[in-house]
Design a protein around this motif. Structure first.
Motif, PDB file in Angstrom:
ATOM      1  N   LYS A 158       0.853  -1.231  -0.114  1.00 57.67           N
ATOM      2  CA  LYS A 158      -0.063   0.011  -0.024  1.00 57.67           C
ATOM      3  C   LYS A 158       0.796   1.348   0.000  1.00 57.67           C
ATOM      4  CE  LYS A 158      -3.716   2.229   2.557  1.00 57.67           C
ATOM      5  NZ  LYS A 158      -4.495   2.275   3.753  1.00 57.67           N
ATOM      6  N   PRO A 159       0.560   2.313  -0.746  1.00 56.49           N
ATOM      7  CA  PRO A 159       1.542   3.447  -0.866  1.00 56.49           C
ATOM      8  C   PRO A 159       1.582   3.801   0.378  1.00 56.49           C
ATOM      9  CG  PRO A 159      -0.110   3.385  -2.773  1.00 56.49           C
ATOM     10  CD  PRO A 159      -0.465   2.381  -1.904  1.00 56.49           C
ATOM     11  N   ASN A 160       2.904   4.219   0.837  1.00 54.86           N
ATOM     12  CA  ASN A 160       3.113   4.959   2.105  1.00 54.86           C
ATOM     13  C   ASN A 160       4.382   5.808   1.878  1.00 54.86           C
ATOM     14  OD1 ASN A 160       3.924   6.085   4.527  1.00 54.86           O
ATOM     15  ND2 ASN A 160       3.491   4.418   5.690  1.00 54.86           N
ATOM     16  N   TYR A 161       4.620   6.942   1.161  1.00 57.64           N
ATOM     17  CA  TYR A 161       5.532   7.702   0.668  1.00 57.64           C
ATOM     18  C   TYR A 161       6.895   7.883   1.504  1.00 57.64           C
ATOM     19  CZ  TYR A 161       7.993  11.029  -2.104  1.00 57.64           C
ATOM     20  OH  TYR A 161       8.966  11.806  -2.849  1.00 57.64           O
ATOM     21  N   ASP A 162       6.590   7.702   2.790  1.00 51.52           N
ATOM     22  CA  ASP A 162       7.727   8.052   3.580  1.00 51.52           C
ATOM     23  C   ASP A 162       8.570   6.488   4.008  1.00 51.52           C
ATOM     24  OD1 ASP A 162       7.048  10.711   4.100  1.00 51.52           O
ATOM     25  OD2 ASP A 162       6.096  10.166   6.095  1.00 51.52           O
ATOM     26  N   SER A 163       7.820   5.565   3.704  1.00 45.27           N
ATOM     27  CA  SER A 163       8.399   4.350   3.938  1.00 45.27           C
ATOM     28  C   SER A 163       9.134   3.811   2.600  1.00 45.27           C
ATOM     29  CB  SER A 163       7.382   3.236   4.215  1.00 45.27           C
ATOM     30  OG  SER A 163       6.744   3.515   5.581  1.00 45.27           O
ATOM     31  N   ILE A 164       8.431   4.182   1.589  1.00 49.31           N
ATOM     32  CA  ILE A 164       9.139   3.679   0.103  1.00 49.31           C
ATOM     33  C   ILE A 164      10.095   4.486  -0.397  1.00 49.31           C
ATOM     34  CG2 ILE A 164       7.152   2.043  -0.176  1.00 49.31           C
ATOM     35  CD1 ILE A 164       6.025   3.927  -2.307  1.00 49.31           C
ATOM     36  N   LEU A 165      10.131   5.776   0.210  1.00 48.85           N
ATOM     37  CA  LEU A 165      11.095   6.591  -0.308  1.00 48.85           C
ATOM     38  C   LEU A 165      12.274   6.234  -0.651  1.00 48.85           C
ATOM     39  CD1 LEU A 165      11.132   9.706  -1.559  1.00 48.85           C
ATOM     40  CD2 LEU A 165      11.679  10.492   0.747  1.00 48.85           C
ATOM     41  N   PRO A 166      13.041   5.748   0.070  1.00 52.83           N
ATOM     42  CA  PRO A 166      14.400   5.357  -0.348  1.00 52.83           C
ATOM     43  C   PRO A 166      14.486   4.277  -1.363  1.00 52.83           C
ATOM     44  CG  PRO A 166      14.383   5.155   2.080  1.00 52.83           C
ATOM     45  CD  PRO A 166      12.946   5.299   1.482  1.00 52.83           C
ATOM     46  N   ALA A 167      13.693   3.510  -1.622  1.00 51.11           N
ATOM     47  CA  ALA A 167      13.611   2.431  -2.737  1.00 51.11           C
ATOM     48  C   ALA A 167      13.107   3.092  -3.902  1.00 51.11           C
ATOM     49  CB  ALA A 167      12.610   1.179  -2.344  1.00 51.11           C
ATOM     50  N   ALA A 168      12.223   4.067  -3.792  1.00 51.36           N
ATOM     51  CA  ALA A 168      11.711   4.780  -4.899  1.00 51.36           C
ATOM     52  C   ALA A 168      12.810   5.661  -5.588  1.00 51.36           C
ATOM     53  CB  ALA A 168      10.508   5.666  -4.604  1.00 51.36           C
ATOM     54  N   VAL A 169      13.663   6.277  -4.596  1.00 51.71           N
ATOM     55  CA  VAL A 169      14.659   7.224  -5.223  1.00 51.71           C
ATOM     56  C   VAL A 169      15.742   6.375  -6.025  1.00 51.71           C
ATOM     57  CG1 VAL A 169      16.773   8.571  -4.439  1.00 51.71           C
ATOM     58  CG2 VAL A 169      14.556   9.080  -3.462  1.00 51.71           C
TER      59      VAL A 169
END
Length: 186
Positions: A158-169
């Motif tokens: 489920k999208p949770n920007y703070d949690s996935i931010l390192p992987a997204a970057v």
């Protein structure tokens, strides 16, 4: 008298053991996720395009030259779709842009970054999506005459920007690398 002495002793023990250092709450901290440095290899196949792929990913190829680049360590995938340009470039561009802006409902911001590589005939757009959107990145590249590739980044959570931010970057850097190294095959 014994009862008074016992009571004094109990009170003394309670006070003696209760006099410890003050308990302080832990300071707020951020989760630190370190991923290994990316190493790339060129992907050649029967498709009309090649690019450099991160060796951490697993590639799943479909018969229509669409690919899924799976990153199990980050629980995410980059989906690539190939379409030939057959007098439908305007429709392909409209569909790619529309797909990117479908995330505007949940996104905090969508940043467009044009991509131009005239030496190799690769032109496109990279969309960086911030916020709790389903996809953190979208892109398309084309040569404007024969080939069109779109790509989307999705995570298995489920999208949770703070949690996935390192992987997204990390994966956004891979997507930019794909765009920079993409070449059309004739």
């Amino acid at each position: 008298m014994k009862l008074d002495s016992l009571l004094v002793l109990v009170v003394f023990l309670i006070l003696f053991t209760a006099c410890k250092d003050e308990v302080l709450p832990k300071p707020k901290a951020m989760l630190r996720l370190d991923y290994p440095e990316a190493s790339y290899k060129k992907i050649d196949g029967d498709c009309s395009y090649t690019f450099e792929l991160n060796t951490l990913s697993n590639i799943k190829e479909n018969k229509d030259c669409s690919l899924v680049l799976d990153y199990p360590m980050m629980k995410g995938s980059v989906y690539l779709t190939y379409k030939p340009v057959e007098n439908n470039l305007k429709t392909l561009l409209t569909d790619a842009q529309k797909l990117s802006y479908e995330h505007v409902v949940k996104a905090d911001n969508i940043v467009e970054q044009p991509f131009i590589n005239p030496e190799d005939g690769v032109y496109g757009m990279f969309y960086e999506v911030s916020g709790n959107a389903a996809s953190q990145s979208q892109f398309y590249v084309t040569d404007s005459t024969n080939h069109f590739v779109t790509g989307s980044l999705y995570f298995y959570a489920k999208p949770n920007y703070d949690s996935i931010l390192p992987a997204a970057v990390y994966l956004q850097k891979d997507i930019r690398r794909i765009m920079e190294t993409l070449r059309w095959e004739e």
